[in-house]
Design a protein around this motif. Structure first.
Motif, mmCIF file in Angstrom:
data_model
loop_
_atom_site.group_PDB
_atom_site.id
_atom_site.type_symbol
_atom_site.label_atom_id
_atom_site.label_comp_id
_atom_site.label_asym_id
_atom_site.label_seq_id
_atom_site.Cartn_x
_atom_site.Cartn_y
_atom_site.Cartn_z
ATOM 1 N N UNK A 104 0.845 -1.197 0.000
ATOM 2 C CA UNK A 104 0.000 0.000 0.000
ATOM 3 C C UNK A 104 0.876 1.241 0.000
ATOM 4 N N UNK A 105 0.219 2.414 -0.010
ATOM 5 C CA UNK A 105 0.872 3.701 0.222
ATOM 6 C C UNK A 105 -0.076 4.469 1.132
ATOM 7 N N UNK A 106 0.389 5.570 1.717
ATOM 8 C CA UNK A 106 -0.487 6.291 2.638
ATOM 9 C C UNK A 106 -0.302 7.792 2.478
ATOM 10 N N UNK A 107 -1.385 8.468 2.068
ATOM 11 C CA UNK A 107 -1.409 9.931 2.033
ATOM 12 C C UNK A 107 -0.066 10.456 1.524
ATOM 13 N N UNK A 108 0.552 11.379 2.317
ATOM 14 C CA UNK A 108 1.959 11.746 2.096
ATOM 15 C C UNK A 108 2.670 11.164 3.305
ATOM 16 N N UNK A 109 3.596 10.254 3.101
ATOM 17 C CA UNK A 109 4.087 9.515 4.269
ATOM 18 C C UNK A 109 5.519 9.048 4.138
ATOM 19 N N UNK A 110 6.088 8.764 5.319
ATOM 20 C CA UNK A 110 7.360 8.038 5.368
ATOM 21 C C UNK A 110 7.033 6.554 5.232
ATOM 22 N N UNK A 111 7.943 5.789 4.672
ATOM 23 C CA UNK A 111 7.705 4.341 4.570
ATOM 24 C C UNK A 111 7.570 3.741 5.970
ATOM 25 N N UNK A 161 -7.116 18.170 12.808
ATOM 26 C CA UNK A 161 -6.823 19.597 12.717
ATOM 27 C C UNK A 161 -7.798 20.401 13.586
ATOM 28 N N UNK A 162 -7.252 21.247 14.453
ATOM 29 C CA UNK A 162 -8.110 22.149 15.232
ATOM 30 C C UNK A 162 -8.270 23.476 14.496
ATOM 31 N N UNK A 163 -7.543 23.636 13.403
ATOM 32 C CA UNK A 163 -7.635 24.855 12.595
ATOM 33 C C UNK A 163 -8.156 24.490 11.203
ATOM 34 N N UNK A 164 -8.714 25.470 10.535
ATOM 35 C CA UNK A 164 -9.162 25.262 9.155
ATOM 36 C C UNK A 164 -8.459 26.282 8.278
ATOM 37 N N UNK A 165 -8.171 25.905 7.055
ATOM 38 C CA UNK A 165 -7.508 26.851 6.154
ATOM 39 C C UNK A 165 -6.604 26.122 5.193
ATOM 40 N N UNK A 166 -5.420 26.682 5.002
ATOM 41 C CA UNK A 166 -4.445 26.064 4.119
ATOM 42 C C UNK A 166 -3.217 25.744 4.958
ATOM 43 N N UNK A 167 -2.863 24.473 4.962
ATOM 44 C CA UNK A 167 -1.884 24.011 5.946
ATOM 45 C C UNK A 167 -0.532 23.699 5.317
ATOM 46 N N UNK A 168 0.491 24.183 6.016
ATOM 47 C CA UNK A 168 1.856 23.795 5.663
ATOM 48 C C UNK A 168 2.349 22.856 6.757
ATOM 49 N N UNK A 169 2.786 21.674 6.364
ATOM 50 C CA UNK A 169 3.332 20.733 7.344
ATOM 51 C C UNK A 169 4.797 21.095 7.562
ATOM 52 N N UNK A 170 5.162 21.364 8.805
ATOM 53 C CA UNK A 170 6.557 21.739 9.077
ATOM 54 C C UNK A 170 7.330 20.601 9.723
ATOM 55 N N UNK A 171 6.632 19.566 10.161
ATOM 56 C CA UNK A 171 7.300 18.411 10.768
ATOM 57 C C UNK A 171 8.058 17.633 9.699
ATOM 58 N N UNK A 198 6.867 10.607 16.508
ATOM 59 C CA UNK A 198 7.474 10.542 15.169
ATOM 60 C C UNK A 198 6.339 10.721 14.153
ATOM 61 N N UNK A 199 6.290 11.870 13.464
ATOM 62 C CA UNK A 199 5.258 12.049 12.431
ATOM 63 C C UNK A 199 5.476 11.044 11.290
ATOM 64 N N UNK A 200 4.405 10.359 10.909
ATOM 65 C CA UNK A 200 4.507 9.309 9.886
ATOM 66 C C UNK A 200 3.831 9.731 8.576
ATOM 67 N N UNK A 201 2.658 10.338 8.688
ATOM 68 C CA UNK A 201 1.971 10.738 7.454
ATOM 69 C C UNK A 201 1.145 11.990 7.709
ATOM 70 N N UNK A 202 0.796 12.677 6.623
ATOM 71 C CA UNK A 202 -0.064 13.861 6.784
ATOM 72 C C UNK A 202 -1.071 13.989 5.656
ATOM 73 N N UNK A 205 -5.118 15.460 10.209
ATOM 74 C CA UNK A 205 -3.985 16.313 9.815
ATOM 75 C C UNK A 205 -2.704 15.498 9.731
ATOM 76 N N UNK A 206 -2.427 14.742 10.791
ATOM 77 C CA UNK A 206 -1.183 13.959 10.865
ATOM 78 C C UNK A 206 -1.459 12.645 11.580
ATOM 79 N N UNK A 207 -0.656 11.642 11.303
ATOM 80 C CA UNK A 207 -0.631 10.450 12.164
ATOM 81 C C UNK A 207 0.793 10.303 12.676
ATOM 82 N N UNK A 208 0.888 10.036 13.972
ATOM 83 C CA UNK A 208 2.214 10.030 14.607
ATOM 84 C C UNK A 208 2.400 8.798 15.488
#
Ligand SMILES: [Zn+2]
Length: 359
Positions: free
Chosen positions: A163-170, A289-299, A333-337, A349-352
């Motif tokens: 499989x693959x997941x969202x945008x993610x690390x293996x 996500x507790x916020x709504x809008x356009x999100x930049x992932x910085x992790x 450890x952030x894994x996917x977003x 928003x993220x899975x960690x």
């Protein structure tokens, strides 16, 4: 020697027929264990197809010891579900069901107690007969597809679902009893799953054998193998969806070959695995996500983030423009977003990984 066939899985209203390609590679050693590998059950998760193409090249050069069955494009209906440029391959558009939740949980009722290798074969043959009987009945398409694939996987000691997941690390899902073996895939981020069935292919392999093994242990069955000898199901998450990379597929396939060497399915010596982070399924957390809008992932995906680190920032407009931070509440450890920068409140928003163990 590679045998190729196509298995029909669905006729469409227009009269077109969908089928699944199946490559069977005969191993050189009939006593070696067997592997089954499929990819793209979720239609937008296509990296596994490149990995299977690579495995076909590798096995053409060096045939495996044990039989290997390879099934790319395992869900032809899902990969064709496009909306604009995107592939909507995760859920059945008719029922809303996740395509990877339709597998069958076998209950092993075998009461004879021959030696382990014979017992295993008896159980597989009963599973196979039940699956064949179910496939003779009318079924929703999602189930028919899942059971067709499951029937192909019965008899394999190692069932690997790509499989693959969202945008993610293996990362990969392993049954808890196979954690040590899973390290040989050379993916350093492991989710360890308990004996709990939620309908996925990997669990449909591991859970029945796990329960049966516990029963045999209670009975003091004299030939009880170590749990690492049980058939095992794994789900490998090979990076982000909607992406394919032939170069990355070389590395992904090398990891799978390393695992198969360790198990005696592929020939050659396995490389000893490096350290891995293991997270129990219950500690694999979703941050909504507790916020709504356009999100930049910085992790940074796959890297440890301390408590208090900013993981993401979300742009929203009121009287002024503001960026609202999402902060790590604990070390993780952030894994996917989230795949898109556009996000509503309450979306995933993220899975960690939290509370990881390092081995
Ligand atoms: Zn998936």
């Amino acid at each position: 020697m590679v045998a190729f066939k196509r298995i029909p899985v669905r006729s469409l209203a227009s009269g077109a027929n969908l089928d699944v390609p199946v490559y069977t590679i005969r191993g050189s050693n009939p006593r070696a264990k067997r592997a089954y590998i499929q990819s793209s059950m979720h239609g937008s998760e296509v990296q596994g197809n490149a990995v299977i193409a690579r495995l076909l090249e590798l096995f053409a050069q060096t045939p495996p010891e044990g039989d290997v069955v390879l099934v790319p494009n395992a869900n032809p209906f899902a990969i064709n579900q496009k909306s604009g440029e995107y592939t909507l391959g995760r859920f059945d558009p008719t029922t809303g069901d996740n395509w990877n939740r339709n597998y069958w949980l076998a209950e092993i009722t075998e009461s004879s107690r021959p030696p382990w290798h014979k017992l295993k074969r008896k159980v597989w043959s009963a599973m196979s007969a039940t699956l064949r009987a179910r496939l003779q009945t009318d079924l929703p398409y999602g189930q028919k597809l899942a059971l067709t694939l499951q029937a192909l996987a019965v008899g394999a000691d190692y069932v690997i679902d790509l499989h693959c997941a969202n945008v993610s690390a293996r990362h990969l899902y392993t049954p808890e009893y196979a954690e040590q073996e899973a390290r040989y895939f050379q993916i350093p981020l492991l989710v360890s799953i308990p004996n709990m069935f939620s309908g996925a292919l990997d669990e449909s392999v591991s859970c029945p054998w796990w329960s049966f093994w516990e029963q045999l242990r209670t009975e003091a069955y004299p030939e009880l193998p170590p749990s690492r000898e049980l058939p095992q199901g794994f789900t490998l998450e090979l990076g982000g969806q909607e992406l394919i990379s032939r170069d990355d597929a070389k590395r992904d396939a090398a990891g799978i070959i390393n695992f198969l060497r360790r198990q005696g399915v592929a020939s050659g010596r396995a490389i000893r695995p490096g350290p891995v982070h293991i997270c129990a399924l219950q500690d694999y957390k979703t941050i909504y996500s507790t916020h709504a809008g356009q999100v930049e992932i910085t992790a940074s995906l796959g890297a440890m983030a301390k408590r208090g680190t900013q993981l993401a920032q979300t742009l929203q407009f009121g009287r002024t423009a503001s960026w609202q931070a999402t902060i790590a509440q604990e070390q993780c450890i952030p894994i996917l977003h989230h795949s898109s920068a556009v996000i509503h409140e309450g979306s995933e928003l993220l899975k960690v990984f939290t509370r990881t163990r390092k081995i």
